[in-house]
Each structure stands twice: as C-alpha cells, then as structure tokens.
Design a protein around this motif. Structure first.
Motif, PDB file in Angstrom:
ATOM      1  N   TYR A  73      41.560  99.698  52.183  1.00  0.00           N
ATOM      2  CA  TYR A  73      40.723  98.796  50.831  1.00  0.00           C
ATOM      3  C   TYR A  73      41.073  98.117  50.501  1.00  0.00           C
ATOM      4  O   TYR A  73      42.379  97.515  49.778  1.00  0.00           O
ATOM      5  CB  TYR A  73      39.776 100.595  49.846  1.00  0.00           C
ATOM      6  CG  TYR A  73      38.700  99.882  49.075  1.00  0.00           C
ATOM      7  CD1 TYR A  73      37.340  98.796  49.832  1.00  0.00           C
ATOM      8  CD2 TYR A  73      39.080  98.818  47.749  1.00  0.00           C
ATOM      9  CE1 TYR A  73      36.731  98.535  48.778  1.00  0.00           C
ATOM     10  CE2 TYR A  73      38.119  98.776  47.132  1.00  0.00           C
ATOM     11  CZ  TYR A  73      36.718  98.101  48.020  1.00  0.00           C
ATOM     12  OH  TYR A  73      35.439  97.614  47.588  1.00  0.00           O
ATOM     13  N   HIS A  77      35.958  90.384  51.693  1.00  0.00           N
ATOM     14  CA  HIS A  77      35.652  89.734  52.817  1.00  0.00           C
ATOM     15  C   HIS A  77      35.478  87.791  53.428  1.00  0.00           C
ATOM     16  O   HIS A  77      34.995  87.763  52.269  1.00  0.00           O
ATOM     17  CB  HIS A  77      34.879  90.786  53.277  1.00  0.00           C
ATOM     18  CG  HIS A  77      33.724  90.490  53.384  1.00  0.00           C
ATOM     19  ND1 HIS A  77      33.107  91.080  52.271  1.00  0.00           N
ATOM     20  CD2 HIS A  77      32.485  89.428  53.649  1.00  0.00           C
ATOM     21  CE1 HIS A  77      31.526  90.418  51.916  1.00  0.00           C
ATOM     22  NE2 HIS A  77      31.600  89.527  52.697  1.00  0.00           N
ATOM     23  N   LYS A  80      32.665  89.612  57.288  1.00  0.00           N
ATOM     24  CA  LYS A  80      31.983  91.065  57.784  1.00  0.00           C
ATOM     25  C   LYS A  80      32.568  91.402  56.976  1.00  0.00           C
ATOM     26  O   LYS A  80      33.911  92.160  56.071  1.00  0.00           O
ATOM     27  CB  LYS A  80      31.641  91.242  58.857  1.00  0.00           C
ATOM     28  CG  LYS A  80      31.334  90.943  60.465  1.00  0.00           C
ATOM     29  CD  LYS A  80      31.629  91.602  61.521  1.00  0.00           C
ATOM     30  CE  LYS A  80      30.852  93.119  61.679  1.00  0.00           C
ATOM     31  NZ  LYS A  80      30.872  93.670  62.280  1.00  0.00           N
ATOM     32  N   ASN A  82      32.579  94.569  56.947  1.00  0.00           N
ATOM     33  CA  ASN A  82      33.697  95.795  57.085  1.00  0.00           C
ATOM     34  C   ASN A  82      34.992  95.598  57.361  1.00  0.00           C
ATOM     35  O   ASN A  82      35.258  96.529  56.957  1.00  0.00           O
ATOM     36  CB  ASN A  82      32.567  96.463  58.837  1.00  0.00           C
ATOM     37  CG  ASN A  82      31.520  95.969  58.680  1.00  0.00           C
ATOM     38  OD1 ASN A  82      30.357  95.285  58.318  1.00  0.00           O
ATOM     39  ND2 ASN A  82      30.997  97.156  59.450  1.00  0.00           N
ATOM     40  N   GLU A  83      35.189  94.201  56.754  1.00  0.00           N
ATOM     41  CA  GLU A  83      36.707  93.541  56.678  1.00  0.00           C
ATOM     42  C   GLU A  83      36.751  95.111  56.107  1.00  0.00           C
ATOM     43  O   GLU A  83      37.986  95.011  55.895  1.00  0.00           O
ATOM     44  CB  GLU A  83      36.933  92.597  56.751  1.00  0.00           C
ATOM     45  CG  GLU A  83      36.726  91.341  57.976  1.00  0.00           C
ATOM     46  CD  GLU A  83      36.657  90.182  57.429  1.00  0.00           C
ATOM     47  OE1 GLU A  83      36.855  89.618  56.514  1.00  0.00           O
ATOM     48  OE2 GLU A  83      35.548  89.299  58.147  1.00  0.00           O
ATOM     49  N   ARG A  84      36.023  94.942  54.667  1.00  0.00           N
ATOM     50  CA  ARG A  84      37.280  95.725  53.640  1.00  0.00           C
ATOM     51  C   ARG A  84      37.605  97.395  53.673  1.00  0.00           C
ATOM     52  O   ARG A  84      38.294  97.618  53.190  1.00  0.00           O
ATOM     53  CB  ARG A  84      36.135  95.472  52.643  1.00  0.00           C
ATOM     54  CG  ARG A  84      35.933  93.973  52.187  1.00  0.00           C
ATOM     55  CD  ARG A  84      34.607  94.212  50.621  1.00  0.00           C
ATOM     56  NE  ARG A  84      33.324  93.197  50.075  1.00  0.00           N
ATOM     57  CZ  ARG A  84      33.934  92.880  49.394  1.00  0.00           C
ATOM     58  NH1 ARG A  84      34.122  93.459  47.999  1.00  0.00           N
ATOM     59  NH2 ARG A  84      33.178  91.347  48.926  1.00  0.00           N
ATOM     60  N   CYS A  86      38.672  99.951  56.577  1.00  0.00           N
ATOM     61  CA  CYS A  86      40.080  99.596  58.024  1.00  0.00           C
ATOM     62  C   CYS A  86      40.407 101.128  57.425  1.00  0.00           C
ATOM     63  O   CYS A  86      40.816 101.458  57.289  1.00  0.00           O
ATOM     64  CB  CYS A  86      40.512  98.321  58.246  1.00  0.00           C
ATOM     65  SG  CYS A  86      40.343  97.359  58.375  1.00  0.00           S
ATOM     66  N   GLN A  91      37.651  98.064  61.440  1.00  0.00           N
ATOM     67  CA  GLN A  91      36.946  98.067  60.807  1.00  0.00           C
ATOM     68  C   GLN A  91      36.006  99.016  60.742  1.00  0.00           C
ATOM     69  O   GLN A  91      35.657  99.515  62.138  1.00  0.00           O
ATOM     70  CB  GLN A  91      36.099  96.992  61.164  1.00  0.00           C
ATOM     71  CG  GLN A  91      36.759  95.867  60.119  1.00  0.00           C
ATOM     72  CD  GLN A  91      36.116  94.121  60.374  1.00  0.00           C
ATOM     73  OE1 GLN A  91      35.769  94.167  61.043  1.00  0.00           O
ATOM     74  NE2 GLN A  91      37.231  93.142  60.811  1.00  0.00           N
TER      75      GLN A  91
END
Length: 424
Positions: A73, A77, A80, A82-84, A86, A91
């Motif tokens: 976490y 970012h 996106k 979603n990068e936060r 993984c 992602q």
C-alpha cells in the motif's frame, strides 16, 4: 446502487470535512467492525520524508524473488489510483477496490472517513482477501497519527527525516522525528536510514522499548571503486557485495542498505537468501523516482519536492552530466520550501519551463516565476498553461545531447508522463 471506481473516489473527496485529518480513532473503529484491526501476516511499515516509495519497491521485489506473496500500500498515485494497492506486483483491479469500498462503507455507519483512510482500509481488506505472506505499508504523512499506524509492524523502516508538510508536522526536525517514530513498537526492530538522525529518534526508541538499528552506526554501505557494485556491511560486521540497484542515484544505496537490514532482521520469520536480495534489487522499480523515460534527448522524471530530495537530484545531475543543455520542467505547491528546493539545483539547469497545476495548494506559473527569480534563478524562465504545451515546445527546439528533467510536485511528474504518452 453500484458505483464505478471514479464515482467512489469523487464521493470520498466530498465525504469528510478535510482531505487530511490525522488520527486513528475513526479508522480503528471501522477496522474493528470489519475485523481488520489485526492482520495475520507479518507487517512492514515504512515512514520517512524521502525514499519511502523506493524502499517499498525494493522490499516488495526482494520478497517476491524469495517466493512470497506480497501486498503493498503506497501513496500518492501518479497515473491511476490502482497504483496504491498492489498484490504480488500487480495493481488491484477497479472491481476489487470497489468491492473493498462497498464493504468499508457498509461497516462505517455514521463514521466519516477521509479519502486516504478509505484507501488504507481497502488495502488491508484486499491483502487479507488474497492471504498474502507479507504486507508492506507506506506511511502517508508523519507516522504516529497516520492511518497505516493502526497495525503493529513486525519491523519498521524510517528512511530520512527532513522538513516537509509543515502545516501538519511542524518545521522542526526533532518534532518531525517524534511523529515518524510513532510507527515504532515495543520489542520490535526499527531501522533508521537517516545518516544524520534526530536525537528524538534515539530517545523515542528508548521510551517505546524498540530496538533501533542506525545507518552508519549499526550497519553501513560504500560504493565500490569500479562504480558498478557496492558493499553492504550488516550489524555483525559481515560484508556483502551487490550490483547497483536498478533504481538510479547513490541515495538509493541508503534505501537499499536499510531494506537489507530490515530483511535480515526479519529472516527468522521470512527467510531470504543473498541471491534473492541481489535479484530483487536488480528488478525493483518505481514510477517517477529518478526515472529515465527516454534517450536522445534524455528524459528524466523525479518527484523531488523538498530540500532533501532536491539535493539528491542535484547530486545525480552533477555526477551524470550531458553534453547539451539541461532543461527543467517544474512546479511546486504553494506550501513547499521553494528556496530549499531550488538552492541546490540552481547551477544545473540552463532553462526553466514552469507549468500551472490544477487542484488545491497550487500556484500559477507566472507567480512561481517571480518567486524563482527572487531566490536567485537567472537562467531563462518560460511559463506554460500545461505540460503538453511544454512538450510540444521542447520537441521543436531540443537536440539529442540535451536533457529534460521534470520534477517538483507529484502532479508535475504525473502530467509529464501522461503528456509524453499522449504525444507518441
């Protein structure tokens, strides 16, 4: 009614009265409701002013090389959301994050959560769902009152301590050191990578009862004369030679040494070999940290947004000169130490291109231009409405021996990367 990820994020931005509201009471109450207040896997927490993202990337890469499943976490970012979050280097999908947000919203009742707190709980929710072998949390702001400090870390890393986020943490290194030391836990190890640690770091470790391992005292590193390898010396004075990490800059060896120290300390729980450490360092990468995006001319992106990270960037430019011009694409938020950022970099840029960012705490490029001249920039300065405009301008004027460095706010680096993609 189901929401898309974009709709969820827009709603979260309006839910709480402030985008930053430090404290653990709200997030802990919701975590307890979701039975997320404790996690069944080892937890590594990473705090610090600079180097957090790179350290998380190294930890993740090394543990995956060793065959462990990982949950990471991080924030903020760049491109996106979603990068936060993984899992095993990939992602989380929109669907997974929306599932987590739905569960959090159901559990919170009347409790108001910040954008960051929603994301932090979503990360924990998905790490538990995927039953990862190790969870790696990057602290968002400070440490003591940051949402990720809800979970007791089996080992923690504090990368560096510098003055940043003064509105929330203050403008005194000793006080900031206390905030970051808040991730320490009694009987657990904390690795400090700052070569000039605050006195508060040591005193807080004693007060809390944590085992402090200090760079330069308990472990160390030095670059080899061949410029291709480096030597790490562990807490027992054993020396190991490794190739240089994939991540650029000598400051990354500081991060790598701290990461290796943490991994070796946690070896009884998560065994890792020296070969796996080597391969992990060679494979680790992170977007926007002294990242090379193109050649001829060289295109670099670096989220240097405080004096310490600016000094690291200056060191890289000094040690890696180019034959042509070095051009800056820059902007900074209004609450940053502009003189502290600019001072070490003055002599390395031939032209400055300033852009106007969008969002809170931003400032116009013309205002920023006046401030740069006031702190001693005499090189030509050009103002632009956006990064795409800068890229189009530079494509017409630059030659293959030049270098472009986009740095400052995360927003600058994000806009630069997206602008390059759009221009291809």
């Amino acid at each position: 009614m189901s929401r898309t990820l974009t709709e969820w994020l827009e709603w979260q931005e309006q839910l709480h009265f402030s985008s930053i509201d430090l404290g653990l009471d709200r997030v802990q109450a919701v975590a307890e409701q979701m039975q997320l207040d404790t996690l069944d896997m080892p937890v590594v927490s990473v705090a610090g002013t600079n180097g957090k993202g790179s350290s998380v990337a190294m930890l993740d890469s090394i543990y995956r090389q060793a065959g462990y499943s990982t949950g990471c976490y991080t924030s903020p970012h760049l491109i996106k959301y979603n990068e936060r979050i993984c899992i095993n280097g990939a992602q989380a999908t929109d669907e997974e994050i929306c599932e987590a947000f739905t569960a959090i919203d159901k559990a919170r009742g009347e409790i108001s959560l910040t954008y960051f707190e929603f994301g932090t709980l979503a990360g924990a929710y998905l790490f538990r769902k995927h039953n990862v072998d190790v969870t790696i949390f990057e602290v968002g702001l400070g440490g003591r009152l940051d949402a990720v400090n809800l979970w007791d870390a089996d080992i923690s890393i504090i990368t560096t301590i510098d003055i940043d986020h003064v509105a929330w943490l203050g403008n005194d290194r000793e006080k900031i050191g206390v905030e970051k030391a808040g991730i320490m836990r009694e009987g657990k190890t904390v690795v400090c990578g700052d070569t000039n640690p605050t006195e508060s770091m040591g005193s807080e470790a004693i007060r809390i009862g944590a085992k402090l391992l200090q760079q330069g005292k308990d472990f160390s590193w030095r670059k080899s004369k061949d410029g291709q390898t480096w030597k790490y010396v562990d807490t027992h004075r054993n020396a190991y030679r490794f190739p240089l990490p994939k991540l650029r800059g000598d400051f990354q060896l500081n991060n790598a040494a701290s990461v290796i120290t943490a991994i070796l300390d946690l070896n009884p729980v998560l065994p890792v070999s020296n070969l796996q450490i080597k391969n992990g360092l060679l494979d680790a990468q992170v977007t926007g940290r002294l990242q090379k995006l193109g050649e001829n001319p060289e295109l670099l992106a670096d989220v240097a947004h405080n004096p310490q990270s600016a000094q690291a960037l200056a060191s890289y430019l000094k040690n890696n000169p180019v034959k042509g011009q070095t051009v800056a694409i820059f902007s900074a938020l209004v609450d940053k130490d502009l003189e502290g950022i600019i001072s070490p970099l003055k002599e390395y840029f031939d032209v400055w291109h300033l852009i106007t960012l969008e969002g809170p705490r931003v400032q116009g490029s013309q205002i920023l231009s006046d401030k740069l001249q006031a702190v001693g920039i005499s090189a030509p300065i050009e103002c632009h409405k956006d990064t795409v405009n800068v890229i189009k301008t530079l494509q017409k004027t630059m030659n293959s021996e030049d270098r472009v460095v986009a740095f400052g706010s995360f927003l600058v680096v994000s806009a630069f990367i997206q602008g390059l993609n759009a221009s291809e």
